[in-house]
Design a protein around this motif. Structure first.
Motif, PDB file in Angstrom:
ATOM      1  N   ARG A  66      53.844  32.109  45.455  1.00 26.68           N
ATOM      2  CA  ARG A  66      52.830  32.461  44.460  1.00 26.68           C
ATOM      3  C   ARG A  66      52.205  33.819  44.791  1.00 26.68           C
ATOM      4  N   ILE A  67      51.875  34.562  43.752  1.00 29.17           N
ATOM      5  CA  ILE A  67      51.363  35.933  43.886  1.00 29.17           C
ATOM      6  C   ILE A  67      50.013  36.031  43.192  1.00 29.17           C
ATOM      7  N   TRP A  68      49.072  36.698  43.866  1.00 27.87           N
ATOM      8  CA  TRP A  68      47.779  36.975  43.238  1.00 27.87           C
ATOM      9  C   TRP A  68      47.930  38.189  42.310  1.00 27.87           C
ATOM     10  N   VAL A  69      47.679  37.951  41.028  1.00 25.56           N
ATOM     11  CA  VAL A  69      47.874  38.976  39.991  1.00 25.56           C
ATOM     12  C   VAL A  69      46.545  39.273  39.301  1.00 25.56           C
ATOM     13  N   PRO A  70      46.059  40.509  39.365  1.00 26.13           N
ATOM     14  CA  PRO A  70      44.832  40.855  38.651  1.00 26.13           C
ATOM     15  C   PRO A  70      45.101  41.249  37.197  1.00 26.13           C
ATOM     16  N   ARG A  71      44.121  40.994  36.366  1.00 27.74           N
ATOM     17  CA  ARG A  71      44.131  41.510  34.998  1.00 27.74           C
ATOM     18  C   ARG A  71      43.126  42.660  34.919  1.00 27.74           C
ATOM     19  N   ASP A 107      48.409  43.738  36.780  1.00 30.15           N
ATOM     20  CA  ASP A 107      48.491  44.796  37.791  1.00 30.15           C
ATOM     21  C   ASP A 107      49.027  44.196  39.083  1.00 30.15           C
ATOM     22  N   ASN A 108      49.186  45.038  40.095  1.00 34.27           N
ATOM     23  CA  ASN A 108      49.459  44.538  41.445  1.00 34.27           C
ATOM     24  C   ASN A 108      48.139  44.132  42.096  1.00 34.27           C
ATOM     25  N   THR A 109      48.220  43.266  43.100  1.00 34.02           N
ATOM     26  CA  THR A 109      47.004  42.696  43.676  1.00 34.02           C
ATOM     27  C   THR A 109      46.012  43.780  44.075  1.00 34.02           C
ATOM     28  N   VAL A 110      46.511  44.809  44.726  1.00 33.43           N
ATOM     29  CA  VAL A 110      45.694  45.950  45.151  1.00 33.43           C
ATOM     30  C   VAL A 110      46.493  47.216  44.874  1.00 33.43           C
ATOM     31  N   ALA A 111      45.864  48.234  44.304  1.00 33.78           N
ATOM     32  CA  ALA A 111      46.589  49.473  44.014  1.00 33.78           C
ATOM     33  C   ALA A 111      45.603  50.610  43.801  1.00 33.78           C
ATOM     34  N   GLY A 112      46.034  51.825  44.171  1.00 31.12           N
ATOM     35  CA  GLY A 112      45.197  52.990  43.938  1.00 31.12           C
ATOM     36  C   GLY A 112      45.928  54.281  44.242  1.00 31.12           C
ATOM     37  N   ALA A 155      39.254  42.349  35.698  1.00 28.80           N
ATOM     38  CA  ALA A 155      38.542  41.283  34.999  1.00 28.80           C
ATOM     39  C   ALA A 155      38.648  39.959  35.745  1.00 28.80           C
ATOM     40  N   GLU A 156      39.831  39.683  36.298  1.00 26.52           N
ATOM     41  CA  GLU A 156      40.050  38.411  36.981  1.00 26.52           C
ATOM     42  C   GLU A 156      41.305  38.517  37.837  1.00 26.52           C
ATOM     43  N   HIS A 157      41.441  37.581  38.771  1.00 32.17           N
ATOM     44  CA  HIS A 157      42.658  37.448  39.577  1.00 32.17           C
ATOM     45  C   HIS A 157      43.262  36.081  39.290  1.00 32.17           C
ATOM     46  N   ILE A 158      44.566  36.076  39.012  1.00 32.76           N
ATOM     47  CA  ILE A 158      45.262  34.859  38.624  1.00 32.76           C
ATOM     48  C   ILE A 158      46.344  34.582  39.653  1.00 32.76           C
ATOM     49  N   LEU A 159      46.424  33.359  40.128  1.00 30.98           N
ATOM     50  CA  LEU A 159      47.477  32.975  41.071  1.00 30.98           C
ATOM     51  C   LEU A 159      48.673  32.488  40.258  1.00 30.98           C
ATOM     52  N   MET A 160      49.774  33.255  40.283  1.00 25.58           N
ATOM     53  CA  MET A 160      50.964  32.943  39.496  1.00 25.58           C
ATOM     54  C   MET A 160      52.133  32.625  40.405  1.00 25.58           C
ATOM     55  N   GLY A 201      42.558  30.242  52.963  1.00 23.13           N
ATOM     56  CA  GLY A 201      43.030  31.582  52.643  1.00 23.13           C
ATOM     57  C   GLY A 201      42.057  32.330  51.751  1.00 23.13           C
ATOM     58  N   PRO A 202      42.029  33.664  51.821  1.00 21.56           N
ATOM     59  CA  PRO A 202      41.110  34.445  50.992  1.00 21.56           C
ATOM     60  C   PRO A 202      41.509  34.389  49.520  1.00 21.56           C
ATOM     61  N   VAL A 203      40.521  34.467  48.664  1.00 21.74           N
ATOM     62  CA  VAL A 203      40.738  34.494  47.218  1.00 21.74           C
ATOM     63  C   VAL A 203      40.250  35.839  46.692  1.00 21.74           C
ATOM     64  N   PRO A 204      41.136  36.688  46.178  1.00 22.22           N
ATOM     65  CA  PRO A 204      40.682  37.982  45.644  1.00 22.22           C
ATOM     66  C   PRO A 204      39.663  37.788  44.524  1.00 22.22           C
ATOM     67  N   LYS A 205      38.655  38.628  44.528  1.00 23.48           N
ATOM     68  CA  LYS A 205      37.609  38.570  43.496  1.00 23.48           C
ATOM     69  C   LYS A 205      37.300  39.991  43.027  1.00 23.48           C
ATOM     70  N   PRO A 206      37.036  40.174  41.726  1.00 24.51           N
ATOM     71  CA  PRO A 206      36.656  41.514  41.236  1.00 24.51           C
ATOM     72  C   PRO A 206      35.386  42.005  41.915  1.00 24.51           C
ATOM     73  N   PHE A 207      35.333  43.314  42.129  1.00 23.07           N
ATOM     74  CA  PHE A 207      34.159  43.897  42.787  1.00 23.07           C
ATOM     75  C   PHE A 207      33.636  45.117  42.048  1.00 23.07           C
ATOM     76  N   ASP A 208      34.513  46.075  41.732  1.00 23.44           N
ATOM     77  CA  ASP A 208      34.034  47.349  41.197  1.00 23.44           C
ATOM     78  C   ASP A 208      34.106  47.468  39.679  1.00 23.44           C
ATOM     79  N   GLY A 209      34.403  46.375  38.997  1.00 24.23           N
ATOM     80  CA  GLY A 209      34.432  46.399  37.538  1.00 24.23           C
ATOM     81  C   GLY A 209      35.750  46.817  36.923  1.00 24.23           C
ATOM     82  N   GLU A 210      36.745  47.215  37.750  1.00 23.19           N
ATOM     83  CA  GLU A 210      38.024  47.647  37.205  1.00 23.19           C
ATOM     84  C   GLU A 210      38.967  46.476  36.934  1.00 23.19           C
TER      85      GLU A 210
END
Length: 321
Positions: free
Chosen positions: A153-158, A171-176, A260-265, A249-258
């Motif tokens: 399973r992959i953590w996927v942000p919207r 998006d990818n879990t973390v990117a910049g 909307a949510e993180h979905i475990l797929m 395990g850690p659960v990614p959560k939005p922080f900076d407003g970019e």
């Protein structure tokens, strides 16, 4: 009926500029009206006609440019001089509202390289697609490995609906993007906190560098600004294994407003969304690379395996970092 994208379709979306080595005729046809952006004997980018016309307007763009048929050169004997000159040009364009893409001005500089990883000049992040120069970023896939009873399973942000680029897409879990002076590792550490609320110490202990993807993107309108601008890009890739939340395990959560949510797929859900075209194009490329590295996408189940793998690791004709 909504289009179903193949894996090769997804690669075509992000790697849409003809390769000078593998498709020389298509490349020659495509670039017949483009100018080569040169530094000494080296090409550092390609400039499309509408940008070239702006450069020829000395009153608008300044006299820091040497323009001959098919070739553009930025004047300046030093990195500092070249940086000052291109900064002055792009600021004039921004103030004159000459290009829509510059409305996203960030006051963040990207490094453009000469050979052997030496800086050639620095330029505003939002302006780099106007000159077709290489940009760099870092992406990380955070995932929970498969077990005898659960699939990988992959953590996927919207992305947030208010984003100026690719709003609402996956998006990818973390990117910049990597600004001046920031390497890929520190970029991941920074973005992990800002986008996913992941603790720095945890990321430093568990994230692993796993390679890169490279491609030559012809920007879509959804990218923000003018469609058709050129963006060769390198994304350094990282993986991070985490436990299920039920096991601490850690659960990614939005922080900076970019985000909307993180979905475990699970993998099937990720594939379904890839086929539906719901991922930001370069994030789809990173996921295809992840699938190849983890044996999910193979020569046995993907008829275009060799082409996909090669095009996700495109070799550029430009100097790189």
């Amino acid at each position: 009926m909504a289009r179903k994208y193949s894996n090769l379709d997804l690669v075509d979306q992000i790697d849409g500029f003809p390769n000078i080595t593998t498709h020389p005729e298509a490349f020659a046809k495509r670039t017949a009206d483009h100018a080569r952006f040169m530094h000494g004997p080296h090409i550092v980018g390609y400039i499309i006609p509408m940008v070239l016309e702006a450069l020829k307007d000395v009153a608008l763009s300044g006299d820091w440019w040497d323009i001959t048929p098919g070739v553009v050169r930025l004047r300046g004997e030093t990195v500092e001089e070249r940086t000052k000159n291109i900064d002055e040009t792009t600021r004039r364009w921004r103030d004159a509202k000459r290009f829509e893409i510059l409305s996203g001005w960030r006051d963040e500089r990207y490094t453009i390289y000469a050979p052997k990883g030496a800086p050639c000049f620095y330029m505003e992040r939002s302006a780099h697609p106007l000159f077709g120069v290489v940009a760099y970023g870092a992406h990380m896939t955070v995932y929970i490995p498969a077990t005898p009873t659960t699939p990988l399973r992959i953590w996927v942000p919207r992305r947030a609906a208010g984003k100026s680029t690719y709003p609402g897409m996956l998006d990818n879990t973390v990117a910049g993007g990597m600004g001046d002076g920031v390497g890929p590792w520190e970029c991941i550490i920074k973005e992990a906190g800002e986008e996913a609320s992941l603790e720095e110490d945890y990321v430093r202990a568990h994230a692993k560098a796993v390679g890169y993807v490279s491609y030559f993107y012809v920007r879509h309108k959804e990218a923000g600004g003018e469609a058709g601008l050129l963006q060769p890009e390198v994304e350094y890739c990282y993986d991070m294994i985490v436990k299920d939340a039920s096991e601490g395990g850690p659960v990614p959560k939005p922080f900076d407003g970019e985000v909307a949510e993180h979905i475990l797929m699970d993998v099937d859900e990720v594939v379904e969304n890839l086929e539906a075209g719901k991922f930001k194009p370069n994030c789809a490329a990173v996921l295809l690379d992840f699938f190849i590295r983890h044996g999910i996408l193979t020569a046995e189940n993907e008829p275009n395996y060799l082409e996909i793998n090669a095009r996700l690791h495109r070799r550029f004709e430009f100097p790189t970092r």
